[in-house]
Design an enzyme around this catalytic site. Structure first.
Site, short mmCIF file in Angstrom:
data_model
loop_
_atom_site.label_atom_id
_atom_site.label_comp_id
_atom_site.label_asym_id
_atom_site.label_seq_id
_atom_site.Cartn_x
_atom_site.Cartn_y
_atom_site.Cartn_z
N GLU A 225 52.71 48.80 173.40
CA GLU A 225 52.99 48.19 173.15
C GLU A 225 54.54 48.33 172.89
OE1 GLU A 225 52.31 47.60 167.65
OE2 GLU A 225 52.75 49.50 169.09
N ASP B 192 50.05 53.07 171.98
CA ASP B 192 50.74 52.39 170.65
C ASP B 192 52.10 52.79 170.69
OD1 ASP B 192 50.51 52.02 167.70
OD2 ASP B 192 51.31 53.44 167.08
#
Length: 553
Positions: free
Chosen positions: A294, A249
Site C-alpha cells: 500500500e 499495510d
C-alpha cells in the site's frame, strides 16, 4: 510473481516473415540486457497502397490473474455467531472459482482487539473470532486445489497498544522493548505534522509515544535491529504455513511519519532499504512470494519499491481515473498514461513489476456509491478494470454493486448472499447494513438468476480475461482513432504471439468509428467478444452499442 520479460519482433505480413525473423533475432540478442518497454515502435516503411508494410513492436508482458479482497468478518459465517470466519471463506471457494479469480487477499486475520484487525496483539496467532491455524491451513489446501493463491494482510508498521511488546515498553524504561517504539518526554520538542494528518504523538504519563494512525497503533521503530529481525521472522513463519505472500499495510510509512519529511529522498531510501531487506528474508523461505504494498503516492515515490523489494503496488491514481471516465462517459486515455507509468516502473524494477489496478477498497467509499448507483456506469468501470494489464483487485461485494460510505464500518458491511431480507445459512450479522438492505436485487442469489446482472457481467469479463492470453498477460499500447471520439476508450493489449483491440463505448448512445489499420499493429478484422448484442464490423467500420465492450483480433 517474478516474470521474465519477452522481447520479440512481430511480423504481420507473411511475405516478409522469414526476413523479419532473422532481423528480430539479431535485435533481441543485442538488447538482451535491456529492460523492455510498453511503448510501441511504429514502422516507417510503406507499401504501394500506402499501408504499413512492416509492423514490429516490443512486448512488455505482465502475467497476472484477478485477486479478490475479503474482510473475513463480513464474508460467511459457519458457526452461527454472526461473524465471518476462515471456514466461511473455504465454504465459498467454489463461488470464487466460478467468479474466475486466481487469488484471494485476506484482510487482517491475526489476533487483535478491534473489529478491523489492523492493530495486532500477536503476530503468530489467528484471531479466535476467525478460527484456528488448522482452519487457515485447510483454507490454503482447498484454495490451492482450485489454483487460487492466498495472501494475507501483514501489518508491520505498527502493533496494537495492547501488544505485550508495547506494554513491556511502557512499564519499564529498561525493558528491551523500550527501543522497539519511539518515545519522547512531555515537553520535548518533536515534529507534530503527522503524515496522515493530526498530531501523531500520544500521551502516557510523563511520556509521549509515536502512533501516526491512531493512539491504539504505536509505530514500531525500524532503526532497532531486533524489530527488523522479528518482523522478517514473522513473515517467514506465515509463508511456511503455506501462504503465497502478503499485502503490506502502510508500506511507505515505515519511516514516513511526518508530512514534512515523508517524501524526502532520505526517508524514501530508508523505506526502500527495509523492504529490500524484508524481500531478501522472504526469499529464503519462498523465492516466489508475492509482495504487494500500500503505497499511496506519486510515480516517483512508488517506483523505487519495485527495486528488489515489492512485486506490486496498488494503483490508487488509476482507480480515480477509471471511475471518473465511467461517470463522465469520457475516455481517460488509459494507454498513454499507463505507458508513461510503466516506463518509470521498468527502469527501477528491471522489468519485474506487475501493476495492481482496482476500483475501491476497504479504506474508500464503495465504487457503486461513487457512481451514484448507476449500473451502466458500474459495468463500464468494471470492463475497463478487467481489460487492463497486471493483477486487478476486486473488493468483496463489488461484483454485486454493494454500496458503502465512510465511516469505515459502512464500507465493510456483511456480504449479501440471499435475496430474502432475513438472510440464510452463513449470512453474517455482526454489523447491521446501512447501505445494502436491498437483498432482493443486491445479493448473490438474486443476481445469479439475472443474466443481465452486474455479477454475471463480472463473471463474463473475468472469463474473457482468463481465456484470452493477451488480456490476461499482455502489455498495453495506444490505438488512435481518426477522427477522435471521446465516448470511446480504445487500446491494444499485446503479448509476443498476438494482439487484441479493446473498445469500450462509455456512452448511452450507439457509436460508429473507422478502424484504420495501425502501422504498428496492423488491422483488426474480427469481433471475438462483445458484452452486448448488436456490435458490427463492416469494411473497417465498427458500430458499437451503448455501454458495450468489444474485443477484436
Amino acid at each position: 510473481m517474478n516474470r521474465s520479460r519477452l522481447r520479440y519482433a512481430i511480423v504481420l505480413l507473411c511475405s516478409l516473415i522469414f526476413i523479419m525473423l532473422a532481423a528480430c533475432s539479431s535485435e533481441e540478442a543485442a538488447n538482451n540486457n535491456k529492460p523492455s518497454s510498453t511503448a510501441s515502435a511504429e514502422a516507417d516503411e510503406e507499401g504501394a497502397s500506402g499501408e504499413a508494410s512492416i509492423a514490429a513492436y516490443t512486448v512488455d508482458e505482465q502475467p497476472g490473474g484477478v485477486y479478490y479482497e475479503i474482510f473475513v468478518r463480513s464474508f460467511y459465517d459457519t458457526n452461527g455467531d454472526g461473524i465471518g470466519d476462515l471456514n466461511g471463506v473455504t465454504a465459498k471457494l467454489d463461488y470464487l472459482q466460478e467468479l474466475g479469480v486466481s487469488g484471494i487477499w485476506l484482510m487482517p486475520i491475526n489476533a487483535s482487539p478491534s473489529y478491523h484487525g489492523y492493530d495486532t496483539t500477536d503476530y503468530y496467532a489467528i484471531n479466535p473470532d476467525y478460527g484456528t491455524l488448522d482452519d487457515l491451513k485447510q483454507l490454503l489446501d482447498e484454495a490451492h486445489k482450485r489454483d487460487i493463491k492466498v495472501i494475507m494482510d501483514l501489518v508491520v508498521n505498527h502493533s496494537s497498544k495492547e501488544h505485550p511488546w508495547f506494554k513491556e515498553a511502557l512499564k519499564d524504561e529498561n525493558s528491551p522493548y523500550r527501543s522497539w517504539y519511539t518515545f519522547a518526554k512531555q515537553g520535548e520538542k518533536v515534529r507534530a505534522d503527522g503524515a496522515v494528518g493530526g498530531d501523531p504523538w500520544h500521551s502516557y504519563g510523563s511520556l509521549k509515544y509515536l502512533g501516526v494512525f491512531w493512539e491504539g497503533m504505536p509505530d514500531l521503530n525500524f532503526d532497532e535491529p531486533k524489530v527488523r529481525e522479528e518482523l522478517i521472522k514473522i513473515g517467514q513463519y506465515w509463508l511456511e504455513q503455506g501462504l503465497d505472500g502478503f499485502r503490506l499495510d502502510a508500506a511507505k510509512h515505515i519511516y514516513g511519519d511526518f508530512a514534512s519529511t515523508a517524501s524526502t529522498p532520505e526517508i524514501q531510501a530508508k523505506n526502500k532499504a527495509w523492504w529490500q531487506e524484508f524481500r531478501a528474508g522472504m526469499n529464503k523461505v519462498k523465492p516466489d512470494a508475492y509482495l504487494i504494498g500500500e503505497v499511496w503516492d506519486s510515480l516517483t515515490v512508488i517506483a523505487p519499491y519495485f527495486d528488489q523489494a515489492l512485486n506490486s503496488a496498488f494503483h490508487f491514481d488509476l482507480a480515480g481515473r477509471l471511475l471518473s471516465a465511467a461517470d463522465t462517459e469520457k475516455d481517460a486515455d488509459l494507454a498513454y498514461s499507463l505507458g508513461r507509468a510503466y516506463g518509470v516502473y521498468e527502469k527501477l524494477s528491471g522489468g519485474t513489476f506487475v501493476d495492481a489496478p482496482f476500483l475501491s477498497n476497504h479504506d474508500q467509499n464503495r465504487f457503486m456509491t461513487v457512481l451514484n448507483g448507476n449500473i451502466n456506469h458500474a459495468k463500464m468501470a468494471a470492463a475497463m478494470l478487467l481489460t487492463l494489464p497486471g493483477t486487478p483487485y476486486l473488493y468483496y461485494g463489488e461484483e454485486l454493486g454493494m454500496k458503502g460510505a465512510k465511516p469505515d464500518e459502512y464500507i465493510r458491511e456483511p456480504m449479501p448472499w440471499y435475496s430474502a431480507a432475513s438472510g440464510g445459512e452463513g449470512q453474517t450479522t455482526w454489523e447491521k447494513s446501512r447501505f445494502n438492505g436491498n437483498a432482493e436485487t443486491v445479493s448473490v442469489e438474486a443476481q445469479t438468476a439475472d443474466k443481465n446482472s452486474l455479477l454475471n457481467h463480472y463473471r463474463e469479463l473475468i472469463k474473457w480475461r482468463n481465456e484470452e492470453p493477451a488480456l490476461r498477460n499482455g502489455g498495453i499500447a495506444e490505438f488512435k482513432l481518426e477522427p477522435a471520439n471521446q465516448k470511446l476508450s480504445v487500446y491494444v493489449r499485446v503479448i509476443a504471439s498476438e494482439r487484441v483491440l479493446v473498445v469500450h463505448n462509455l456512452s448511452g448512445e450507439d457509436q460508429m468509428t473507422d478502424l484504420q489499420p495501425s502501422k504498428t499493429f496492423g488491422s483488426f478484422e474480427e469481433i471475438i467478444r462483445s458484452s452486448n448484442d448488436g456490435a458490427k464490423l463492416d469494411n473497417g467500420k465498427l458500430t458499437i452499442p451503448a455501454y458495450t465492450t468489444v474485443i477484436l483480433k
